[in-house]
Design an enzyme around this catalytic site. Structure first.
Site, PDB file in Angstrom:
ATOM      1  N   SER A  40       0.830  -1.199   0.000  1.00  0.00           N
ATOM      2  CA  SER A  40       0.000   0.000   0.000  1.00  0.00           C
ATOM      3  C   SER A  40       0.869   1.255   0.000  1.00  0.00           C
ATOM      4  O   SER A  40       1.640   1.462  -0.931  1.00  0.00           O
ATOM      5  CB  SER A  40      -0.972  -0.053   1.186  1.00  0.00           C
ATOM      6  OG  SER A  40      -2.038   0.851   0.999  1.00  0.00           O
ATOM      7  N   ASP A 153      -6.113  -3.218  -1.747  1.00  0.00           N
ATOM      8  CA  ASP A 153      -4.991  -2.976  -0.840  1.00  0.00           C
ATOM      9  C   ASP A 153      -4.395  -4.276  -0.297  1.00  0.00           C
ATOM     10  O   ASP A 153      -5.104  -5.141   0.216  1.00  0.00           O
ATOM     11  CB  ASP A 153      -5.545  -2.140   0.323  1.00  0.00           C
ATOM     12  CG  ASP A 153      -4.472  -1.460   1.145  1.00  0.00           C
ATOM     13  OD1 ASP A 153      -3.392  -2.058   1.316  1.00  0.00           O
ATOM     14  OD2 ASP A 153      -4.723  -0.349   1.618  1.00  0.00           O
TER      15      ASP A 153
END
Length: 254
Positions: A40, A153
């Site tokens: 991320s 994510d």
């Protein structure tokens, strides 16, 4: 022969700005790594570092007033508030559209296949596309479709994927977790959703974080995951903890 050293940069949304400050100090102190893993926000800064970008120029860009609003393109979609096309282009430009093979330091980026629940590890192809997939915070960014997968994510599966650095041959691993602590002010449904996801992620984190030789957690929990206007503070806090831990990093990672 020196042991192979790995750096793992974890997820954290806006808290990930701390990674930039941390990496600046790593460069200043000439602390090098043999492999890097990014998840991320950690994928963004890991990619920029491995591409050899000027980290101070990146800081000037990220702290420029209104920069976050310029790169977050609102979506007319039920799948996410932000389309993510602009940030994909920015990452493409900043990394000079490199592929993983072009990078100066070997890099792995993780995302989550939202349809199968699998952790997806990128080590080839477009760096910018891998970053775009890895930063797709559920509900905020639209999931990213890539090679017949619908990706979100990487933190949904593992916010600090230390085991990937080990799989890449790292004998010593330095891991930076920027998600320690909870935000007290929950002002919107999105804040509540993100905090809920973080509580769930924490279980996985606690089970896996012991795999690092050195785990560093900046005191950055007061910054919300979507407070992108706090870039300057996040970078400063990352620098501060890096300077504090510098001698320990050199000793343990030698």
């Amino acid at each position: 022969m020196n042991p192979k050293k790995g750096l793992v940069l974890g997820a954290g949304g806006a808290r990930g700005f701390a990674h930039l400050g941390f990496l600046q100090v790593m460069e200043e102190q000439r602390i090098s790594m043999d492999v890097v893993v990014g998840c991320s926000a950690g994928a963004i800064f890991g990619a920029l570092w491995c591409a050899g970008m000027d980290l101070y120029r990146i800081e000037r860009l990220l702290t420029y007033p209104g920069f976050a609003k310029k790169v977050l393109d609102p979506a007319v979609s039920k799948k996410g508030l932000i389309k993510g096309d602009r940030i994909l282009e920015v990452i493409r430009l900043l990394t000079k559209d490199m592929s993983f093979a072009d990078l100066k330091i070997p890099l792995a980026i993780v995302a989550t296949d939202i349809q199968t629940g699998e952790l997806v590890v990128f080590r080839e192809g477009s760096v910018a596309q891998a970053v775009r997939a890895s930063i797709s915070i559920p509900g905020f960014f639209k999931p990213y479709r890539y090679q017949d997968r619908l990706l979100v994510d990487g933190a949904v599966k593992n916010r600090l994927p230390i085991h990937i650095a080990r799989e890449m041959g790292a004998e010593k691993v330095l891991a930076i977790d920027v998600k320690k602590g909870m935000v007290n002010k929950l002002n919107s449904a999105m804040d509540i959703l993100l905090q809920s996801i973080e509580i769930l992620e924490d279980e996985v984190f606690r089970a896996n974080c012991h795999g690092a030789d050195l785990l560093i957690q900046p005191d950055i929990g007061h910054i919300g995951s979507l407070q992108f206007d706090k870039a300057e503070e996040g970078i400063r806090l990352g620098r501060e903890i890096a300077l504090t831990k510098c001698s320990e990093i050199k000793r343990i990672m030698a």
